[in-house]
Design a protein around this motif. Structure first.
Motif, mmCIF file in Angstrom:
data_model
loop_
_atom_site.group_PDB
_atom_site.id
_atom_site.type_symbol
_atom_site.label_atom_id
_atom_site.label_comp_id
_atom_site.label_asym_id
_atom_site.label_seq_id
_atom_site.Cartn_x
_atom_site.Cartn_y
_atom_site.Cartn_z
ATOM 1 N N PHE A 159 41.708 40.792 47.206
ATOM 2 C CA PHE A 159 42.070 40.641 45.799
ATOM 3 C C PHE A 159 43.499 41.105 45.535
ATOM 4 O O PHE A 159 44.261 40.419 44.832
ATOM 5 C CB PHE A 159 41.096 41.437 44.928
ATOM 6 C CG PHE A 159 41.494 41.478 43.488
ATOM 7 C CD1 PHE A 159 41.215 40.413 42.643
ATOM 8 C CD2 PHE A 159 42.168 42.574 42.969
ATOM 9 C CE1 PHE A 159 41.599 40.440 41.313
ATOM 10 C CE2 PHE A 159 42.555 42.609 41.642
ATOM 11 C CZ PHE A 159 42.264 41.538 40.812
ATOM 12 N N LEU A 189 38.340 40.915 37.476
ATOM 13 C CA LEU A 189 38.377 39.488 37.832
ATOM 14 C C LEU A 189 38.526 38.619 36.592
ATOM 15 O O LEU A 189 39.316 37.669 36.563
ATOM 16 C CB LEU A 189 37.111 39.112 38.593
ATOM 17 C CG LEU A 189 36.945 39.709 39.998
ATOM 18 C CD1 LEU A 189 35.545 39.402 40.529
ATOM 19 C CD2 LEU A 189 38.001 39.142 40.932
ATOM 20 N N LYS A 241 41.537 36.128 35.480
ATOM 21 C CA LYS A 241 41.169 34.724 35.340
ATOM 22 C C LYS A 241 41.573 34.171 33.982
ATOM 23 O O LYS A 241 42.075 33.035 33.873
ATOM 24 C CB LYS A 241 39.658 34.589 35.530
ATOM 25 C CG LYS A 241 39.141 33.174 35.391
ATOM 26 C CD LYS A 241 37.635 33.124 35.609
ATOM 27 C CE LYS A 241 37.087 31.709 35.408
ATOM 28 N NZ LYS A 241 35.603 31.677 35.590
#
Length: 646
Positions: free
Chosen positions: A486, A516, A520
């Motif tokens: 990540f 996340l 996003k």
């Protein structure tokens, strides 16, 4: 934990004693005095109803010397075996860094039994003992306060109609003032309990001097003879005799607040002698009366020990003592709940700290009002302490039996006792505690169903939450992206913005869903990103130097773990002020906290029964937010929702 557990207005933790024998003795004496004022209220108010109920309860006995001597002997030997030997002498050795109680022992055993296929049994037993404690915490205030107020009828029979309204008023007042904090409520506890124990001892000794033959009941043969002659009737009497040792588990649960030595000094040096003097005194009074007088006196022997002119002051003193006993159980319910939250058996609840300096002084509104409603329902339904005695005992004896099971595990797995003296001792404890529990099972139809129902419901909630939480964590771990992958992808795919972002994560591996989702949807990464996990360990306290673990992941990413014990307050901003290993210091006005909030969806292959899944979803929706629980600044928190199946 009966269950219960930690009942105190003192700050929990290990006692630091000053050097020097005189100073050390003074510190121990102060702690022993504090224990008398707070811990012993429950067992200390048992003389109000325990002796009486063996003769006028659900299974009445004849008022002759055989039965009086037999009952007094049973009370003496029960107090000696169960309280003095099992709890005060042996179980108080089973501390988890100074803390006692069923949950503390379960946390202690979980490490030793982690690799054992039967370790889960010990954990379930501890959780069930804790569940039974909630039933006990509802009945204790009801029966204690009601039995004390009923003393008014000894002063003036015409006051009977006022007993129920006065008891209800006192109980409502007791729960309303809880939010003010235990320290303010308990400021006069120790002096009142000193006076109370002294008075009941003197009243008992006065009767013993007049009828010293009652001291023959010290001989266990009278208890044995009672069983040989009456058989099953004597067995049923155990259901009332055990009321004399209710509150014994509290001594174990409160060990961490006062220390093992002060508790033992208070028990053996003051409380136990005072209680025994009163019980023997009640027996001496009854055998000194003719049949008609004994039959009238047994209706309320505790208050009739006093001369007529002193009965009203005794009623007032006893009522104050029952207030203290009730306070101990209520604050104990707060402490047990806090432990269960930290250990992952109960969802986060709003916990209010009522003292700026004493971390152990807490108030949990939902627990307070739930117990109050249950107590009022009990009082208005049963309407007398004799009727409530039918419901009382089964939760206590159940918790005692579970504590004996946990003791057996401790003896063989951690203490490594030799079997030739461990087995006979444990057999004696199982015989005594098992007999008490079996005798109380006969009271289930008369009211014993209530604490069992409360305990069963609490056990269902605790185990459902623990299992659902475990499934959620496993599912999140499976779907989590490795942090190394990540950080490399985030460096090139998102814009860096000034400031610090802290993402709360339940697991210490992987990437939290809030991080996340933030990348996003928002396409930005703060110049410093901290993935923070609050880790509650299986010990009561974690030393400050062991609080922080930091891993530098590179490119402005850090993984931070804050370690706490299950008795400690989780104040994240306070802990962050002391963290120096994450680059620059943390400034709250330049820091944003990102929290994940999960919404559960029905699964095609559910890992729990549908009805339990719905209960877990309801508990998840109604849990206090992480912002409240971790004391995060409300104007610096962002919540990002996600959906998942269990």
């Amino acid at each position: 934990m009966s269950e219960s557990t930690a009942k105190s207005s003192r700050k929990p933790g290990r006692v630091i004693r000053p050097h020097g024998s005189r100073q050390e003795g003074s510190a121990v004496a102060k702690l022993a005095a504090g224990a008398i004022g707070i811990v012993f209220g429950d067992i200390g108010t048992s003389p109000l109803y325990a002796f009486r109920e063996t003769f006028v309860g659900a299974h009445p006995l004849d008022l002759d010397k055989l039965h009086v001597f037999g009952v007094v002997s049973l009370i003496f030997w029960s107090m000696t075996l169960v309280v003095a030997i099992q709890y005060v002498t042996i179980l108080m050795r089973a501390d988890n860094k100074g803390q006692g109680g069923s949950l503390a022992v379960v946390a202690l055993l979980s490490g030793a039994l982690r690799k054992s296929k039967f370790g889960w049994v010990a954990i379930l037993l501890g959780v069930f003992a804790t569940s039974l404690f909630y039933g006990d915490s509802m009945i204790t205030p009801a029966i204690s306060v009601l039995s004390a107020v009923e003393g008014l009828t000894v002063v003036e029979a015409g006051l009977q109609p006022l007993v129920l309204p006065i008891a209800v008023g006192l109980l409502v007042f007791l729960f309303v003032i809880q939010s003010r904090g235990t320290a303010k409520i308990g400021a006069l506890f120790a002096p009142i309990m000193f006076v109370y124990f002294t008075v009941i001892a003197i009243l008992g000794l006065t009767q013993i001097v007049q009828n010293p033959e009652i001291l023959l009941a010290l001989n266990p043969w009278y208890a044995v003879q009672f069983f040989l002659i009456d058989g099953f009737q004597a067995f049923l009497a155990l259901g009332s005799v055990v009321l004399a040792v209710t509150g014994s588990a509290a001594l174990f649960a409160d060990m961490g607040h006062f220390g093992r030595r002060p508790m033992r000094i208070a028990w053996f040096g003051f409380v136990m002698p005072a209680l025994l003097c009163n019980y023997f005194g009640q027996g001496a009074m009854i055998i000194g009366l003719d049949e008609a007088g004994a039959r009238a006196a047994i209706q309320n022997p505790f208050f009739l020990l006093a001369p007529e002119m002193l009965r009203l002051p005794l009623v007032i003193l006893a009522t104050m003592a029952t207030f203290i006993a009730s306070q101990a159980v209520i604050s104990g319910a707060f402490s047990v709940t806090h432990q269960a939250i930290q250990l992952g058996f109960i969802p986060r609840l709003t916990v209010k700290h009522t003292s700026a300096s004493e971390a152990g002084q807490i108030y949990i509104p939902v627990i307070n009002w739930t117990i109050m409603i249950a107590v009022l329902i009990l009082v208005l339904t049963f309407q007398s302490s004799s009727n409530l005695a039918s419901a009382y005992g089964i939760a206590v004896t159940g918790a005692m039996l579970i504590d004996t099971c946990l003791l057996a595990v401790l003896v063989f797995t951690m203490w490594k006792w030799k079997w030739w003296y461990a087995v006979p001792l444990l057999a004696l404890f199982f015989l005594v505690d098992g007999a008490y529990f079996a005798a109380n099972l006969t009271k289930v139809p008369q009211g014993g169903w209530f604490p069992l129902m409360v305990g069963g419901f609490a056990f269902l909630l605790l185990t459902t939450w623990a299992k659902g939480r475990k499934i959620m964590r496993e599912n999140m771990a499976e779907a989590a992206m490795p942090i190394e992958i990540f950080t490399k992808s985030a460096k090139n795919s998102a814009t860096r913005v000034p400031g610090t972002a802290i993402f709360m994560a339940s697991a210490s591996v992987g990437v939290p869903s809030a991080l996340l989702h933030n990348i996003k949807h928002n396409k930005v990464v703060h110049e410093r990103v901290v993935i923070l996990t609050v880790n509650i360990q299986d010990v009561p306290y974690v030393e400050p130097e062991k609080r922080v673990e930091v891993t530098d992941l590179g490119d402005g990413f850090y993984r931070l773990i804050l370690n706490y014990g299950f008795m400690q307050e989780t104040d994240v901003p306070a802990a962050l002020k002391k963290v120096k290993e994450c680059g620059m210091e943390f400034k709250m006005m330049q820091t944003s906290f990102f929290l994940s909030r999960q919404t559960l969806l029905p699964s095609e292959k559910p890992q729990m029964m549908i009805w339990r899944e719905k209960i877990f979803a309801w508990m998840l929706r109604n849990a206090a937010t992480a912002m409240e629980f971790f004391k995060l600044p409300s104007n610096r928190v962002v919540e990002l929702g996600s959906q998942m199946e269990i």
